[in-house]
Design a protein around this motif. Structure first.
Motif, mmCIF file in Angstrom:
data_model
loop_
_atom_site.group_PDB
_atom_site.id
_atom_site.type_symbol
_atom_site.label_atom_id
_atom_site.label_comp_id
_atom_site.label_asym_id
_atom_site.label_seq_id
_atom_site.Cartn_x
_atom_site.Cartn_y
_atom_site.Cartn_z
ATOM 1 N N PRO A 145 -7.653 -4.832 21.772
ATOM 2 C CA PRO A 145 -7.681 -3.425 22.162
ATOM 3 C C PRO A 145 -8.260 -2.557 21.054
ATOM 4 N N ASP A 146 -9.116 -1.590 21.453
ATOM 5 C CA ASP A 146 -9.710 -0.683 20.475
ATOM 6 C C ASP A 146 -8.641 0.154 19.785
ATOM 7 N N ARG A 147 -7.584 0.473 20.524
ATOM 8 C CA ARG A 147 -6.491 1.256 19.962
ATOM 9 C C ARG A 147 -5.164 0.637 20.385
ATOM 10 N N ALA A 148 -4.140 0.968 19.635
ATOM 11 C CA ALA A 148 -2.812 0.466 19.978
ATOM 12 C C ALA A 148 -2.060 1.490 20.810
ATOM 13 N N SER A 149 -2.775 2.266 21.585
ATOM 14 C CA SER A 149 -2.120 3.277 22.413
ATOM 15 C C SER A 149 -1.442 2.622 23.600
ATOM 16 N N ARG A 150 -0.454 3.338 24.145
ATOM 17 C CA ARG A 150 0.252 2.808 25.304
ATOM 18 C C ARG A 150 -0.656 2.861 26.524
ATOM 19 N N SER A 151 -0.487 1.886 27.416
ATOM 20 C CA SER A 151 -1.216 1.912 28.673
ATOM 21 C C SER A 151 -0.641 3.003 29.557
ATOM 22 N N VAL A 152 -1.375 3.353 30.621
ATOM 23 C CA VAL A 152 -0.904 4.380 31.552
ATOM 24 C C VAL A 152 0.433 3.962 32.153
ATOM 25 N N ARG A 153 0.569 2.671 32.485
ATOM 26 C CA ARG A 153 1.824 2.179 33.050
ATOM 27 C C ARG A 153 2.976 2.377 32.067
ATOM 28 N N GLU A 154 2.731 2.072 30.799
ATOM 29 C CA GLU A 154 3.780 2.241 29.789
ATOM 30 C C GLU A 154 4.132 3.709 29.601
ATOM 31 N N ALA A 163 -15.837 1.490 13.370
ATOM 32 C CA ALA A 163 -16.749 0.732 12.514
ATOM 33 C C ALA A 163 -17.568 -0.235 13.374
ATOM 34 N N ARG A 164 -18.878 -0.293 13.104
ATOM 35 C CA ARG A 164 -19.764 -1.179 13.878
ATOM 36 C C ARG A 164 -20.429 -2.158 12.912
ATOM 37 N N PRO A 165 -19.938 -3.398 12.859
ATOM 38 C CA PRO A 165 -20.517 -4.376 11.945
ATOM 39 C C PRO A 165 -21.942 -4.757 12.342
ATOM 40 N N THR A 166 -22.731 -5.126 11.340
ATOM 41 C CA THR A 166 -24.096 -5.606 11.576
ATOM 42 C C THR A 166 -24.059 -7.126 11.708
ATOM 43 N N VAL A 167 -24.411 -7.621 12.896
ATOM 44 C CA VAL A 167 -24.328 -9.055 13.196
ATOM 45 C C VAL A 167 -25.740 -9.611 13.352
ATOM 46 N N ARG A 168 -25.993 -10.765 12.735
ATOM 47 C CA ARG A 168 -27.314 -11.395 12.814
ATOM 48 C C ARG A 168 -27.296 -12.462 13.906
ATOM 49 N N ARG A 169 -28.152 -12.282 14.907
ATOM 50 C CA ARG A 169 -28.278 -13.253 15.994
ATOM 51 C C ARG A 169 -29.756 -13.492 16.284
ATOM 52 N N LYS A 216 -32.208 -11.679 14.200
ATOM 53 C CA LYS A 216 -32.299 -10.216 14.268
ATOM 54 C C LYS A 216 -30.933 -9.604 13.951
ATOM 55 N N SER A 217 -30.946 -8.453 13.250
ATOM 56 C CA SER A 217 -29.720 -7.754 12.892
ATOM 57 C C SER A 217 -29.394 -6.711 13.953
ATOM 58 N N LEU A 218 -28.163 -6.800 14.474
ATOM 59 C CA LEU A 218 -27.736 -5.885 15.530
ATOM 60 C C LEU A 218 -26.423 -5.220 15.136
ATOM 61 N N GLU A 219 -26.309 -3.917 15.437
ATOM 62 C CA GLU A 219 -25.032 -3.230 15.260
ATOM 63 C C GLU A 219 -24.211 -3.401 16.525
ATOM 64 N N LEU A 220 -23.018 -4.001 16.402
ATOM 65 C CA LEU A 220 -22.178 -4.262 17.566
ATOM 66 C C LEU A 220 -20.793 -3.656 17.367
ATOM 67 N N ALA A 221 -20.101 -3.436 18.466
ATOM 68 C CA ALA A 221 -18.693 -3.050 18.389
ATOM 69 C C ALA A 221 -17.897 -4.261 17.915
ATOM 70 N N PRO A 222 -16.811 -4.066 17.185
ATOM 71 C CA PRO A 222 -16.036 -5.206 16.668
ATOM 72 C C PRO A 222 -15.610 -6.180 17.755
ATOM 73 N N ARG A 223 -15.331 -5.698 18.961
ATOM 74 C CA ARG A 223 -14.855 -6.591 20.016
ATOM 75 C C ARG A 223 -15.960 -7.513 20.536
ATOM 76 N N GLU A 224 -17.230 -7.221 20.193
ATOM 77 C CA GLU A 224 -18.335 -8.058 20.646
ATOM 78 C C GLU A 224 -18.616 -9.213 19.703
ATOM 79 N N VAL A 225 -17.960 -9.246 18.565
ATOM 80 C CA VAL A 225 -18.134 -10.348 17.620
ATOM 81 C C VAL A 225 -17.488 -11.608 18.200
ATOM 82 N N VAL A 226 -18.168 -12.750 18.026
ATOM 83 C CA VAL A 226 -17.621 -14.022 18.499
ATOM 84 C C VAL A 226 -17.462 -14.969 17.314
#
Length: 807
Positions: A31-40, A103-109, A112-122
């Motif tokens: 999760p991008d944030r530790a906020s409560r879900s709508v249900r919670e 923060a958007r890390p620079t990932v080499r694939r 080529k160097s790409l700026e990705l969201a942290p959740r897109e890192v594998v």
């Protein structure tokens, strides 16, 4: 030779390999944030202790067949609905802002160097690193160009750690200097970053004086509810000798006002609305009570660069030293600026002015670090060139050092270009330094900096300018902003390590230069040791430790991901001038919740007292043989009594402007008004009811008249308490009070509402008695307010003070 070493597979994963890992679930999808879900959020706002109490009482009153008396059940909907709506709105605003600041890390694939969201890192992704970058997942270094990592958030050690090939890096650490790349070995919830992000970005009401005070009050009320409730149940069901329906109605009417149903609600609403308001100003509040905390701050430690001055710089002049050729100097500067893979603001300014590099091939590189305060490149036959702080590289007694200090005293940033007699990556570098030129850079002072400093000065908030730059230069900037004591800048290299001695200096001085990251942390601790509430602003990696330790950490949105991760407040528009708005919101929350608490707790005190008085009278009737006294009100009476003395006014007051300075001692101040006011209301109401009560054999009309008499007395004094809480008066507060009075006049005079709410003020004698008791109660409450203010050494104010000429 090249310093950068690469492992095999340096092109990174292929698209097919990435897709295979995604299908296997080997992603950093947290999760991008530790906020409560709508249900919670819905569950947390519906299933509360207060809602449970009101729900049981609502079921009991419905069982009597009097739906009208169950109007207080609307409070369950209001409590839940308003809380849910405001928290979801705040959650969405926070989540949207968090995405912007992420923060958007620079990932080499595929090379080529790409700026990705942290959740897109594998798993096995190749992630590039440079100064200030946050390590978002755990991994192993595969490329290193003098890569230094700050692991202080993991180990507590302030010294940067040199990372060579095959050494491990942990998420939650940051690059101090150098560059490189690492392969992800732990992603998702296995990585330390997931836990760090959840803790740093949590959407929660963390501990604060306001919340702790309210929790204490509610705890005391809970203890009072038990005996008062049991007494009311006994009196209404057993000693009053009434049938079960009116007995249950009286019992419910006695218990409902004891519950401060709106106090927690109004606090949450005030916090949430404050966060949404600040969100519109591009201010990300990562922890809700941070706005309260900043309102209590009495010392702000401000970094110079990026806070008082703009990040961008401009090359102003190049002063060649000695007999060095000007063209050679400019060529060397262009080479250094062009070859730096991660230029800071100073090098960027040089590169913008000298964009055409000579194309020299470097054989060694020394990245800039805040510890050594210089960088350099070795260019073989073209020489070994250094660029750094003159007071570090030059002999302090030299004429060149004197010139550099004189230039720096005018607020300019001065760098020294010099030759070295050895490669820049030599263990004993920089070695013997031959000065070539002084590079003069201009810093742009933020246009809003002066106004912001004046605001804090007017609010008795001390400003400490703490910078890693030259002390004289920092002092010049502070002086240009008319900061008191700015002309006496202190060189932090001369500061003592002893905390008490350091605190003494911090009490006297305001401006500090050449401050190391560990010293910034020590300064925050020293100020806190003297009882100060400290806010720290910053935008660089060297500010992280101090930001984390400060009571309130404020990061700039354009700063490093490291600072944004640990700060409670992020100024996404990078405007230092936003802080006064944060202080204003904090004061609005603190001041208004204190007002609201006065209203709710006054109601609780008089409800508990009235229940005790009626209950004790019932017990006395069993002992002494006189006729028992039933509870004077129906549940509908209790409901309308709260409408215009507490409910609607409290909601308006909780959202109103309020610039009162935050003070400690929330609970004692609230109780100083609530207890005497509640005692006066409860006693006067009971006394007027005794005068009007015609005994157990009275007819329905007489019972209505007795209840109406008591209600008039209660409402009169309660409205006056509202008038006291609303002070000092401005036009809209006067309108609010007048509207409450008018609303009650309508309820008591319009035939429909009189019939609907079972009100009967037609007995002139009893109504006059009610007015007399109400007037006496008003005098007593007013006297209690003035006496309390006098005992505290304060001057009660009916009107706001005349505006002064300050900000």
């Amino acid at each position: 030779m090249s310093i950068t070493v690469q492992a095999s597979g340096a092109t990174g994963l292929t698209a097919a390999e990435v897709e295979r890992r995604r299908s296997d679930g080997l992603t950093n999808d947290v999760p991008d944030r530790a906020s409560r879900s709508v249900r919670e959020i819905v569950r947390a706002n519906v299933f509360t202790r207060i809602n449970a109490i009101l729900g049981v009482l609502f079921i009991l009153i419905v069982a009597t067949g009097s739906i009208i008396d169950g109007m207080f059940g609307l409070l369950i909907i209001a409590n839940s609905g308003i809380g849910i709506i405001q928290e979801i709105r705040a959650k969405r605003t926070l989540d949207e802002l968090a995405i912007v600041s992420q923060a958007r890390p620079t990932v080499r694939r595929d090379g080529k160097s790409l700026e990705l969201a942290p959740r897109e890192v594998v798993l096995d992704d190749l992630i590039e690193l440079g100064p200030g970058d946050q390590i978002v997942v755990d991994g192993v270094v595969v490329e290193s160009a003098q890569l230094e990592i700050d692991e202080s958030l993991l180990t507590g050690e302030a010294d940067a750690v040199d990372k060579k090939i095959d050494t491990e890096v942990m998420s939650g650490s940051y690059v101090v200097s150098g560059s490189g790349a690492y392969r992800a070995t732990k992603v998702g919830r296995d990585a330390y970053a997931a836990k760090l992000a959840a803790e740093a970005s949590k959407f929660t009401l963390v501990k604060s004086e306001l919340r702790n005070g309210i929790d204490t009050i509610l705890k005391v009320i809970t203890y009072l509810l038990i005996p008062a409730g049991l007494l009311s149940i006994y009196n209404q069901l057993f000693s009053s000798k009434e049938s079960w329906r009116p007995a249950v109605s009286g019992m419910v009417a006695a218990l409902v006002p004891m519950v401060p149903e709106g106090l927690v609600l109004m606090t949450s609403v005030a916090f949430a609305v404050g966060v949404v308001r600040l969100g519109r100003r591009q201010c990300l509040v990562q922890e809700l009570p941070a706005i309260e905390g900043l309102a209590r701050v009495d010392v702000v430690c401000a970094d110079k660069t990026g806070t008082l001055t703009e990040n961008g710089m401009r090359l102003s002049d190049i002063k060649v030293l000695g007999d060095v050729d000007d063209a050679e100097v400019r060529t060397a500067l262009a080479a250094l600026a062009t070859d730096d893979p991660r230029p800071n603001a100073s090098v960027q300014a040089i590169g913008e002015a000298l964009p055409d590099g000579p194309g020299w091939q470097h054989t060694a590189v020394a990245p800039f670090s805040s510890a050594k305060k210089w960088s350099g490149f070795s260019y073989g036959e073209h020489g070994d060139w250094l660029l750094g702080a003159p007071d570090v590289l030059l002999d302090p007694a030299s004429e060149d050092a004197r010139v550099a200090e004189e230039l720096g005293s005018s607020g300019l940033r001065i760098l020294l270009l010099a030759r070295s007699d050895r490669p820049v990556d030599a263990p004993d570098a920089p070695g013997d330094v031959a000065p070539a030129a002084l590079v003069v850079l201009e810093q742009k002072i933020r246009p809003d900096a002066r106004e912001t400093l004046e605001y804090f000065a007017g609010q008795d908030v001390s400003i400490k300018v703490i910078s890693g730059d030259n002390a004289v230069s920092v002092g010049a900037v502070a002086s240009s902003l008319d900061l008191a004591g700015g002309e006496h800048a202190v060189d932090a290299r001369e500061l003592p390590d002893n905390r008490d001695a350091l605190a003494d200096i911090l009490d006297r001085e305001t401006t500090f230069g050449r401050v190391r990251p560990d010293q910034k942390r020590a300064m925050v601790a020293a100020l806190q040791s003297r009882g100060h509430t400290v806010a720290m602003t910053g935008d660089g990696v060297n500010d992280v430790l101090a930001l984390k330790d400060a009571d309130i950490g404020v990061a700039m949105g354009a700063g490093s991901p490291a600072t944004r991760a640990v700060a409670q407040i992020v100024l996404l528009d990078n405007k230092f001038a936003t802080l006064p708005y944060v202080v204003g919101e904090g004061r609005r929350v603190i001041g208004n919740i204190e007002r609201v608490s006065n209203l709710f707790l006054t109601k609780t005190v008089y409800a508990v007292l009235l229940a005790f008085l009626v209950g004790l009278a019932g017990v006395g009737s069993q002992i002494f043989g006189y006729e028992p006294i039933p509870y004077p009100f129906l549940p509908r009476h209790v409901t309308i009594a709260a409408w215009f003395t507490i409910g609607i006014p409290a909601f308006i007051l909780s959202l109103a402007p309020n610039n009162e300075r935050a003070r400690t001692g929330f609970v004692p101040r609230v109780l100083r008004l609530a207890i005497p006011s509640g005692v006066v209301i409860g006693t006067a109401t009971f006394a007027s009811y005794l005068v009007a009560y015609a005994g157990p054999n009275a007819g329905e009309q007489q019972k209505e008249q007795a209840g109406t008499t008591a209600l008039i007395t209660l409402i009169m004094i309660a409205v006056w308490v509202l008038a006291i809480v609303a002070r000092p008066y401005v036009w809209w507060k006067v309108v609010l009070i007048a509207t409450s009075v008018a609303a009650y006049l309508i309820l008591f005079t319009v035939p429909f509402t009189r019939h609907f709410f079972k009100l009967d003020p037609s007995n002139i004698r009893l109504t006059i008695a009610a007015l007399i008791f109400g007037a006496v109660g008003i005098v007593l409450v007013e006297a209690a307010w003035w006496i309390s203010a006098a005992l505290r050494g304060e001057k009660g104010q009916l009107l706001p003070p005349a505006p002064s000429g300050g900000t």
